[in-house]
Design an enzyme around this catalytic site. Structure first.
Site, short mmCIF file in Angstrom:
data_model
loop_
_atom_site.label_atom_id
_atom_site.label_comp_id
_atom_site.label_asym_id
_atom_site.label_seq_id
_atom_site.Cartn_x
_atom_site.Cartn_y
_atom_site.Cartn_z
N HIS A 364 16.67 48.53 0.16
CA HIS A 364 15.49 48.54 -0.59
C HIS A 364 15.20 47.37 -0.04
O HIS A 364 13.68 47.49 -0.35
CB HIS A 364 16.20 48.33 -2.28
CG HIS A 364 17.69 49.93 -2.60
ND1 HIS A 364 17.61 49.92 -3.66
CD2 HIS A 364 17.32 50.54 -1.89
CE1 HIS A 364 18.27 51.19 -3.48
NE2 HIS A 364 18.07 51.54 -2.26
N ARG A 471 4.72 56.78 -1.03
CA ARG A 471 6.17 56.59 -0.83
C ARG A 471 6.32 56.72 -2.72
O ARG A 471 5.83 55.73 -3.12
CB ARG A 471 7.16 56.27 -0.33
CG ARG A 471 6.82 56.75 1.13
CD ARG A 471 7.83 55.39 1.39
NE ARG A 471 7.84 55.62 3.14
CZ ARG A 471 8.13 55.58 4.32
NH1 ARG A 471 7.08 54.19 4.31
NH2 ARG A 471 8.48 55.70 5.83
N ARG A 507 3.86 61.06 -2.53
CA ARG A 507 5.01 62.69 -2.30
C ARG A 507 6.25 61.83 -3.07
O ARG A 507 7.01 61.38 -3.31
CB ARG A 507 5.79 61.86 -0.74
CG ARG A 507 7.18 62.13 -0.56
CD ARG A 507 7.94 61.70 0.25
NE ARG A 507 8.51 60.51 0.54
CZ ARG A 507 8.83 59.53 1.72
NH1 ARG A 507 9.19 60.07 2.87
NH2 ARG A 507 9.09 58.82 1.39
N GLU A 606 11.28 67.23 8.36
CA GLU A 606 11.92 66.16 8.45
C GLU A 606 13.46 66.53 9.21
O GLU A 606 14.19 66.10 9.25
CB GLU A 606 12.18 65.16 7.36
CG GLU A 606 10.98 64.84 6.49
CD GLU A 606 11.07 63.63 5.60
OE1 GLU A 606 11.19 63.13 6.12
OE2 GLU A 606 11.19 64.27 4.40
N ASN A 629 10.41 59.88 11.20
CA ASN A 629 11.65 58.87 11.28
C ASN A 629 13.25 59.73 10.82
O ASN A 629 14.24 59.77 11.81
CB ASN A 629 11.59 58.04 10.00
CG ASN A 629 10.53 57.37 10.48
OD1 ASN A 629 9.66 57.03 11.35
ND2 ASN A 629 9.89 56.92 9.29
N ASP A 630 12.94 61.06 9.85
CA ASP A 630 14.06 61.79 9.30
C ASP A 630 14.57 62.23 10.51
O ASP A 630 15.41 63.01 11.03
CB ASP A 630 14.40 62.76 8.42
CG ASP A 630 14.72 61.21 6.98
OD1 ASP A 630 15.99 60.75 7.66
OD2 ASP A 630 13.75 61.08 6.26
N ARG A 640 19.22 56.63 11.80
CA ARG A 640 18.08 56.04 12.47
C ARG A 640 18.46 54.35 11.85
O ARG A 640 17.51 54.14 11.79
CB ARG A 640 17.30 56.81 11.08
CG ARG A 640 17.38 56.92 9.78
CD ARG A 640 15.75 57.45 9.25
NE ARG A 640 15.32 56.33 8.49
CZ ARG A 640 13.68 56.95 7.42
NH1 ARG A 640 13.92 57.96 7.71
NH2 ARG A 640 13.16 56.10 7.68
N CYS A 677 4.25 61.91 9.76
CA CYS A 677 3.45 60.66 8.67
C CYS A 677 4.87 58.83 9.34
O CYS A 677 4.83 58.59 8.30
CB CYS A 677 3.56 60.78 7.48
SG CYS A 677 4.63 61.48 7.22
C1 PEP Z 1 10.27 59.94 7.84
O1 PEP Z 1 11.16 60.49 7.70
O2 PEP Z 1 9.06 59.54 8.86
C2 PEP Z 1 9.51 59.63 6.26
C3 PEP Z 1 7.95 59.30 6.71
O3 PEP Z 1 9.87 59.39 5.21
P1 PEP Z 1 11.02 58.34 5.08
O4 PEP Z 1 10.69 56.76 5.89
O5 PEP Z 1 10.55 57.58 3.66
O6 PEP Z 1 12.37 58.90 5.19
MG MG Z 2 11.76 60.69 5.59
#
Ligand code: PEP
Ligand code: MG
Length: 746
Positions: A364, A471, A507, A606, A629-630, A640, A677
């Site tokens: 966090h 977010r 989101r 994702e 990212n996911d 990740r 994103c």
């Molecule tokens: C992602 O997964 O790319 C994303 C933007 O969401 P977060 O990083 O908040 O999981």
């Molecule tokens: Mg994500």
């Protein structure tokens, strides 16, 4: 420990204290100490070896060995028996030193005639300071009473070293915490910062090391432990019953605070002449040494709890609170072992950088630091022991490196780096208001990621056209109870007001996996990243989702509204979430509230599964945003947050790029707006590749907008497409070298 040895030890400590209090110079003190110890232990030799630098020990004083060897004899960490004690942080006790493992003959000392050897590490709270040695001709092992007595003495010498008792020209020893030190951690938020240390928890300074009245001292310790127990009970009252992790920590605190073993050990330390504070520190140092060696995660956690608890007890004993009265220095760089998100938010943007001893890329605190765009280095081992308030410090968030008290050469190179970045920012500000049109005439839209009200001013500074990802987790994460709809609604309204008509994509709550809310029941899951998270929680327990949708509708006050659902893995999840939105709108209409004049409802892609959803999904959804990212972690099956694997796979790997291209083509077929994103959108080379395969909306950290735009303005996407095609044709793994070559104009 026997009564007699207790009073012997006390007498010795008393004499050590007198040495400390005397006007004597550093070398004289060291000489006196070795003499006193040899005399009290009845050994022919007593020597003190201290660290010259992090890797070299030096004989600094001796009683019994050749005095000409003082400040001449040196050994590397791990070299000889002394080096072995220092390296392993463990005692060596042998009746036959020359045959012991690692023995090295040092002729200049004349030590070959001594058979017995006892070496004790001189260390303070895990910080290695040197080695204390006694030797004798008689071949015998030292008794446990003797070892214990010498450990107590080593503890006092460690404190004296820490307090600078041996610093001076004749010893050649410099005060601790003055030399330049470099820490190699891991990067959690990029960027470079220079400033001055601000310790989140200032160190407790113990100056009272020795006691002559053990009974009174033990009573003082017992009283303070009682106060500590009362503090823990109060903490229990404030923790929510659902917060399992916090409760577990408190249970451990309670167990230690009531532990007879802990108490007994500290009382024995006091009997041997240590003050209550020094006794706590002695046991804390032992626990730290065990922590260094513990591999079991549970064991590590508990040793950690004991460490925290010891700090609390020290604060009670010394009366030193967290508040030391010191003023925060200019350009503060926060140093902590770890920090919670709410505490970090309290500091807010006043911080120039953050360095943590622990932390993880998904914690966090990291999420908050990212939201605040403050450079953050995590896992900088031992920095809280080394750094002092006000020390000069440089944080290189790009490399995960920290320079504490840097020398002029490092500092000047760092200044150059910052100046170069500032220069680049200048260049970017010149193109801030330009449209993003590539050399081949393609229009792109660069928008930013945000998560706090404080991010919104960046809309203007960075030149972002809007917010592509807001977010909403942070408002939930930093609170100790569920936020109310009115609170959320007023925040979302302020965000929309600040965006002043620019599009903001909110989101809905993305919790679960690493983002755990203390006030919601925590479900123990074997693999949380693949578990009950994001929209899955939203649909199974819709009350929070409904509350959030209502808050968004109210906040819009009739203005256009964009909402997206995280982690949609199949079509019906999107349908159900959208149905929740329809219901929320109906309710607002019934209540006579205005509804947004236009609305877009999107899904985050994702998981690879959604890429292959039926065409109807792409027709129904208003837009798709790739959460790279996911998506990348699931595509390559590489966590990740796991340092061992997270950098292993290149985003420009052709398998991944082809996959993204398929998504892009499916969206083009149904004229569905597509954006990206994840963090990769903010990397200039990656951005050119995404644009080349048809992803025209890129959402990134505000600081990335300039560099990405600068790159895109100079790029002909046809060249990038050719480079990707060529990489395919040649059957290689990644398009990166081909794209790089194309960009460099060769
Ligand atoms: C992602 O997964 O790319 C994303 C933007 O969401 P977060 O990083 O908040 O999981
Ligand atoms: Mg994500």
């Amino acid at each position: 420990m026997s009564q007699r040895s207790g009073s012997n030890s006390r007498a010795l400590l008393g004499r050590l204290r007198d040495t400390m209090a005397s006007e004597a110079k550093g070398q004289e003190r060291l000489d006196t100490i070795t003499h006193l110890i040899a005399d009290s232990m009845g050994t022919e030799v007593c020597s003190i070896y201290l660290f010259r630098d992090t890797d070299t020990l030096e004989l600094c004083a001796t009683e019994g060995l050749n005095r000409d060897a003082v400040h001449q004899t040196r050994m590397k960490l791990g070299e000889g028996l002394v080096g072995r004690v220092a390296k392993s942080n463990k005692i060596v006790n042998t009746a036959d030193a020359p045959s012991a493992k690692g023995f090295r003959y040092m002729p200049e000392t004349g030590e070959e005639i001594y058979s017995s050897f006892l070496g004790i590490p001189i260390q303070r709270l895990g910080e290695k300071l040197g080695v204390l040695v006694v030797q004798s001709k008689l071949a015998r092992e030292f008794t446990s009473d003797e070892i214990y007595a010498l450990e107590v003495v080593a503890m006092v010498i460690a404190e004296m070293t820490e307090l600078g008792a041996f610093v001076g020209e004749e010893t050649g020893l410099k005060a601790l915490h003055q030399q330049a030190v470099m820490f190699r951690g891991a990067t959690a938020q990029e960027g470079a910062a220079q400033g001055n240390v601000w310790l989140h928890e200032p160190r407790v300074v113990v100056t009272n090391l020795v006691t002559e009245d053990p009974e009174a001292e033990k009573q003082r310790l017992r009283d303070c432990v009682e106060t500590l127990q009362a503090h823990i009970d109060t903490m229990f009252d404030t923790v929510q019953s659902g917060d399992k992790e916090q409760l577990e920590v408190l249970e451990a605190y309670k167990m230690f605070a009531n532990s007879r073993g802990w108490m007994r050990r500290m009382e024995t330390d006091i009997d041997s002449g240590l003050s209550a504070e020094a006794a706590v520190e002695k046991e804390q140092s032992t626990a730290r040494a065990r922590l260094e060696q513990a591999t079991d995660a549970y064991m590590r956690d508990r040793l950690h709890d004991l460490d925290d608890l010891s700090n609390r007890l020290l604060r009670i004993l010394t009366g030193q609170g967290k508040e030391t009265g010191a003023d925060m220095p200019a350009d503060p760089i926060l140093i902590a072992s770890n920090i919670g998100p709410a505490e970090l938010l309290d500091y807010g943007r006043s911080l120039k950088g953050i360095v943590l001893e622990e932390g993880s890329v998904g914690s966090h605190a990291t999420i908050v630091a990212r939201a605040l765009a403050i450079p953050l280095v995590i896992r900088a081992k031992n920095i809280t022991t080394e750094a002092l308030n006000g020390d000069r410090i440089l944080v290189d968030g790009d490399q995960g490196i920290v320079h504490l008290r840097p020398d002029e050469m490092v500092a000047s190179a760092f200044r150059d780096k910052i100046a170069m970045e500032a220069e680049a920012q200048e260049r970017y500000s010149a193109i801030r208001d330009d449209a993003t049109i590539t050399k081949d005439g393609t229009h792109l839209s660069l928008v930013m990621n945000a998560g706090l009200m404080a991010d919104l001013p960046s809309l203007n500074h960075s030149g972002a056209e809007g917010v592509g990802l807001f977010r909403t987790e942070l408002q939930f994460l930093v609170r100790s109870k569920m936020p109310q709809r009115s609170e959320l609604s007023s925040l979302y309204k302020r965000v929309m007001d600040a965006a002043d008509g620019k599009r903001v994509v909110f989101r809905t709550l993305d919790i679960g996996s690493d983002k755990v809310l203390s006030y919601l029941p925590h479900v123990e899951e074997p693999n949380p990243a693949l578990g009950w998270r994001a929209i899955r929680v939203g649909l199974d327990r819709p009350s929070v989702l409904r509350m959030q949708l209502q808050a968004l509708l109210r906040a819009a006050e009739g203005r256009p509204l964009s909402v997206m659902f995280p982690f949609v893995a199949q079509m019906n999840e999107f349908d159900q979430a959208r149905a929740e939105m329809d219901k929320a709108i109906e309710r607002e209409v019934r209540l006579g509230h205005p509804i947004p004049e236009s609305m877009e409802i999107g899904a985050m892609l994702e998981t690879p599964s959604l890429a292959f959803a039926p065409k109807r999904f792409y027709e129904t959804v208003d837009f798709v945003s790739i959460g790279g990212n996911d998506l990348k972690q699931f595509f390559f099956a590489a966590d990740r947050e796991n340092e061992l694997v997270r950098r292993r796979y290149d985003t420009l790997n052709l398998s991944f790029l082809s996959f993204l291209q398929q998504i892009s083509e499916r969206c083009a077929e149904t004229a569905t707006r597509l954006s990206f994103c994840g963090e990769d959108a903010g990397r200039p080379i990656e951005a050119t590749a995404f644009a080349a395969i048809g992803i025209k909306n890129l959402s990134m950290r505000p600081a990335s907008i300039g560099p990405v735009k600068h790159m895109l303005l100079r790029t002909n996407l046809n060249d990038i497409r050719d480079a990707i095609k060529q990489a395919h044709a040649e059957g290689v793994q990644s398009a990166r070298p081909y794209i790089l070559q194309s960009l460099s104009g060769k």
